[in-house]
Enzyme design. Structure first.
Site, PDB file in Angstrom:
ATOM      1  N   SER A   1       0.974  -1.552  -0.319  1.00 33.22           N
ATOM      2  CA  SER A   1       0.464   0.027  -0.031  1.00 33.22           C
ATOM      3  C   SER A   1       1.048   1.079  -0.155  1.00 33.22           C
ATOM      4  O   SER A   1       0.643   2.250  -0.237  1.00 33.22           O
ATOM      5  CB  SER A   1      -1.262   0.062   0.927  1.00 33.22           C
ATOM      6  OG  SER A   1      -0.359  -0.372   2.507  1.00 33.22           O
TER       7      SER A   1
ATOM      8  N   ASP B   1      -2.459   7.122  10.211  1.00 31.75           N
ATOM      9  CA  ASP B   1      -2.378   5.656  10.424  1.00 31.75           C
ATOM     10  C   ASP B   1      -1.172   4.915  11.011  1.00 31.75           C
ATOM     11  O   ASP B   1      -1.087   4.129  11.631  1.00 31.75           O
ATOM     12  CB  ASP B   1      -3.126   4.868  10.374  1.00 31.75           C
ATOM     13  CG  ASP B   1      -2.530   4.560   8.355  1.00 31.75           C
ATOM     14  OD1 ASP B   1      -1.266   5.133   8.556  1.00 31.75           O
ATOM     15  OD2 ASP B   1      -3.125   3.826   7.830  1.00 31.75           O
TER      16      ASP B   1
ATOM     17  N   HIS C   1       1.154   5.099   6.895  1.00 32.91           N
ATOM     18  CA  HIS C   1       0.993   5.804   5.639  1.00 32.91           C
ATOM     19  C   HIS C   1       1.449   7.189   5.878  1.00 32.91           C
ATOM     20  O   HIS C   1       0.927   8.033   6.620  1.00 32.91           O
ATOM     21  CB  HIS C   1      -0.018   5.418   5.046  1.00 32.91           C
ATOM     22  CG  HIS C   1      -0.675   4.050   4.882  1.00 32.91           C
ATOM     23  ND1 HIS C   1      -1.921   3.269   5.528  1.00 32.91           N
ATOM     24  CD2 HIS C   1      -0.599   3.319   3.371  1.00 32.91           C
ATOM     25  CE1 HIS C   1      -2.069   1.967   5.236  1.00 32.91           C
ATOM     26  NE2 HIS C   1      -1.187   2.054   4.406  1.00 32.91           N
TER      27      HIS C   1
END
Length: 842
Positions: free
Chosen positions: A153, A323, A326
């Site tokens: 991600s 978070d 990221h």
């Protein structure tokens, strides 16, 4: 008018007029001296201060101060400063050359591996400049290319930032944990979801290497956090990760033969914000996985490139993460722009993207310049050798005394000009090394209020401290105009190196300073022609040589168009306009107009005609561009193939010169009518009128500053600038000259810089700033303050030396006799036409 009055009026002539029109013999002597700044406490000023003291102790203190300062100035003068600057240049060149040779000279490594935030999310790679790519540039660079982002991600985040460079309208709406395609025209960028380094990733890489699927031109991959998460950060997972990397290393090596391969090192996390399911992803674990990747993939060939810059950027910004895992958008944009610079700088070669660029090859013009300098150096060596033998003392047989060889009267010694050219060639070599070769580092500018205003306050404190009594107390006398040019030039230098153009109020005030230079040009040249009536070719050639010599040499050496140094074309153009206005029939001079209102009115009509000419061109852009787009004129005024820059510069200050001419006419008229009181200590007008004008001037000055401080749009404010900049210029002149005590003093510090203001303005392009003024030259890495001090010291010494070289060569290049002058003009014309033809072919 008295000769002293004429000299006072001529004292305000601009840089272009200074060598040709010294105000007095004393001023001429001072102009040739490099120690004007360091000798501000002269014997005469010491005597004046001594007589002003009221007791013996004070007299002794002043005398001791004066004698001590004179003693210091014997050692700390401009000559010794230049020797120190030369030594510094040699040492720094050797240091940087050795550092590049032994410490790694690949700016791509610098780009990818290290850097720092300057502030406001502006990333500065170590030692080179990061170009901010726009959509159209990215499309040109990446046309018909396939690019693959492979990973988890966080690599997906990097993918989105990258494609937004190509198309800013892209939305981050792809399905998580799945592949995401992006196609724009002929550019294909894919994100492939491979959260772990495993067999699935190996198979994908092998399919590219074996040709079963189209191989991307660029591959960006990286993964680790999922391995840490799924295996709870145990050591067995790290061992397996390293084994899997070893399994794909050969395949990656094979891919690098035809593609660029980047391995993205893992960014840090902000552990306090991590969810319970991610608590095992610690920075300690990430460091271990990064070490495993580097040790495994850093084989002897070193073809896989490691993207570490985004990791360093994340160390400073990860606390802004939503978070904890990221990255914030600003940080991932750094990684995307680093990748874009790594891929595209070598293709598009942006001047402000010095990372991943090699030195450009020499052009034909640069080779021609090198040959000319080499020929002059060889000529100097031959001449020195031959003269050494010819001047060997001859012994008289009868008297046994040594005789010196006779020198023919009026014979020009060519050694002087050749020595000047030799010095100029060494200086131009330094220019080339600073801004064209891969030796010295470059960094980008970043504006903060402190970087502009703190140096500004410092130089004004110095300027006030180094003050002296003026020899003349007339309005805009020579010392005062030198002072004016000096502090304006220093402000402009600080403005350029601090990147203060980003702050519109400062930008608008600096625009006034440029207009003030042109105002002085109109004032000085009008005064000369009006009072002297000298329209001879010798005078014109002197001014044009003084203005253009350095710029022409730089155009040859640095391979830049004439319009690049925009201020010189601007003042050259306006000098020609002033000359044509005053020289064309009917020639109206001070002698003719003296006592005749008719001729004064006729001159005003001439100036009105010039104003109408300016207005006509200003409101006829098509005609303006048509005139200046004709060859060979276009070669002088075009920049990057169009005339827009010249149009902008010309239009912005189109009334400044005629304002200066009109002011000079009114001042000289008032002086002739004995309206002004210019004696020492007296106000310029009667007390009542002086106080009134002083109050109005202060209000006008502050009103303009308030208006400029409220500017929010450069385009709109620039439209008003030509009409209102004269308000602040006139207000400053009156504030500076109405009080008698103000006219009696001047800053020797500012005046010293004013004498070399033209050279300072031009030299800053390449040996103080860098990348054609887009960045900052770095001579002392890792210490910005010391770097500015050292580079400024060298820069000022070089500018002063070039000023002296220009004056020395002007004596030889511009002879007073018409015959030799015409021959040299013909030779110069042929040379320039040849240069224009060669540049046209390129």
């Amino acid at each position: 008018m008295q000769k002293t009055e004429a000299a006072a009026a001529l004292g305000a002539a601009s840089d272009s007029a200074q060598p040709a029109v010294p105000a007095t013999a004393a001023a001429e002597a001072e102009a040739g001296s490099g120690d004007a700044l360091l000798r501000s406490a002269s014997v005469s000023s010491a005597a004046a201060r001594l007589s002003a003291c009221c007791h013996g102790g004070a007299k002794m203190a002043v005398l001791a101060y004066s004698l001590g300062k004179r003693e210091i100035n014997q050692y700390f003068n401009i000559k010794n400063a230049k020797l120190l600057a030369s030594a510094a240049v040699i040492l720094l060149t050797v240091f940087h050359t050795a550092s590049r040779h032994y410490g790694g000279s690949d700016t791509c490594d610098w780009l990818l591996s290290s850097g720092r935030f300057l502030g406001d999310n502006v990333w500065q790679p170590n030692g080179c400049m990061l170009h901010k790519y726009k959509s159209n540039e990215a499309k040109v660079c990446l046309g018909e290319k396939r690019i693959a982002f492979v990973g988890d991600s966080r690599v997906r985040q990097l993918f989105y930032s990258f494609v937004k460079t190509i198309n800013p309208e892209v939305k981050e709406d792809g399905i998580k944990h799945e592949n995401i395609p992006f196609v724009n025209d002929e550019i294909t960028v894919d994100f492939l979801w491979y959260a772990e380094v495993n067999n699935s990733l190996k198979e994908q890489l092998m399919s590219w290497a074996e040709g079963s699927t189209p191989m991307p031109h660029v591959i960006i991959l990286g993964a680790a956090t999922w391995s840490i998460k799924l295996h709870n950060g145990n050591n067995e997972a790290l061992v397996q990760y390293k084994a899997n990397l070893t399994a794909i290393s050969d395949t990656l090596d094979k891919l690098t033969e035809h593609s660029e391969v980047y391995w993205v090192l893992q960014d840090p996390v902000y552990e306090q914000l991590l969810s319970d399911s991610r608590k095992m992803i610690t920075n300690e674990q990430i460091n271990l996985y990064n070490e495993a990747a580097v040790s495994t993939l850093s084989n002897s060939k070193k073809k896989v490139k490691f993207l570490e810059a985004s990791r360093q950027a994340a160390m400073e910004t990860i606390s802004q993460s939503v978070d904890g895992l990221h990255l914030p958008e600003s940080t991932r944009d750094v990684g995307a722009m680093v990748l874009m610079n790594s891929m595209c700088n070598k293709i598009l070669k942006p001047i402000d993207g010095s990372c991943c660029q090699n030195a450009p090859p020499l052009s034909i013009i640069q080779k021609l310049a090198a040959v000319l300098f080499l020929v002059s150096i060889i000529g100097l060596l031959i001449l020195s050798y031959s003269r050494q033998h010819k001047s060997k003392p001859i012994t008289d047989v009868e008297s046994l005394e040594e005789k010196k060889p006779a020198i023919a009267a009026g014979h020009l010694n060519p050694k002087g000009p050749l020595l000047a050219i030799f010095k100029m060639s060494l200086i131009m070599l330094y220019f080339y090394l600073c801004d064209r070769a891969d030796i010295f580092m470059k960094e980008q500018k970043f504006y903060t209020h402190s970087t502009f205003f703190i140096p500004l306050i410092y130089i004004f404190v110095l300027g006030i401290f180094y003050n002296d009594n003026s020899r003349e107390t007339k309005l805009l006398n020579r010392e005062q105009t030198d002072e004016w040019k000096g502090w304006m030039q220093l402000v402009i230098l600080i403005y350029h190196i601090s990147g203060a153009s980003a702050f519109i109020p400062v930008y608008m005030h600096v625009r006034v300073l440029v207009a003030a230079y042109l105002f002085q040009t109109g004032y000085g040249h009008f005064s000369f022609f009006w009072l002297k009536g000298d329209f001879g070719l010798y005078r014109v050639c002197q001014v044009l040589f003084r203005l253009n010599f350095l710029v022409v040499v730089l155009c040859l050496v640095m391979d830049r168009p004439y319009q690049f140094y925009y201020f010189v074309p601007l003042v050259t153009y306006w000098f020609v306009v002033i000359y044509a206005t005053m020289a064309l029939w009917p020639q109206i001079l001070h002698k003719k107009a003296n006592g005749s209102a008719f001729w004064n009115l006729a001159l005003l009509l001439k100036l009105l005609g010039l104003l109408l000419f300016i207005c006509f061109f200003a409101f006829s852009q098509e005609l303006f561009e048509g005139v200046f787009s004709l060859w060979p004129i276009s070669k002088l005024f075009e920049l990057q193939g169009n005339i827009q820059e010249w149009w902008f510069r010309w239009k912005l200050d189109r009334f400044a010169v005629i304002n200066g001419m009109l002011f000079a006419f009114i001042y000289l008229l008032l002086q002739k009518c004995q309206v002004l009181s210019e004696s020492k200590g007296e106000p310029l007008f009667s007390t009542k009128v002086s106080n009134c004008l002083l109050f109005v001037s202060v209000v006008a000055f502050m009103t303009y500053s308030i208006w400029a401080s409220g500017c929010r749009n450069k385009s709109e404010c620039n439209e008003m600038h030509p009409y209102i900049s004269v308000v602040q210029i006139l207000a400053f002149i009156l504030i500076r000259n109405i009080p008698g005590y103000a006219r009696s003093l001047y800053s020797s510090f500012f005046a010293w810089f004013g004498k070399i203001s033209l050279e300072l303005f031009i030299c800053q392009y390449h040996i103080w700033l860098a990348a054609d003024t887009k960045g900052i030259l770095v001579l002392i890495p890792g210490n910005p303050t010391l770097n500015i001090i050292v580079s400024t010291f060298i820069f000022v010494c070089v500018a002063h030396e070039i000023s002296q070289i220009t004056n020395d060569l002007a004596l030889v290049a511009i002879p007073k006799e018409s015959g030799p002058l015409l021959k040299r003009l013909l030779g110069a014309g042929v040379f320039l036409v040849l240069v224009l033809i060669l540049s046209h072919k390129e």
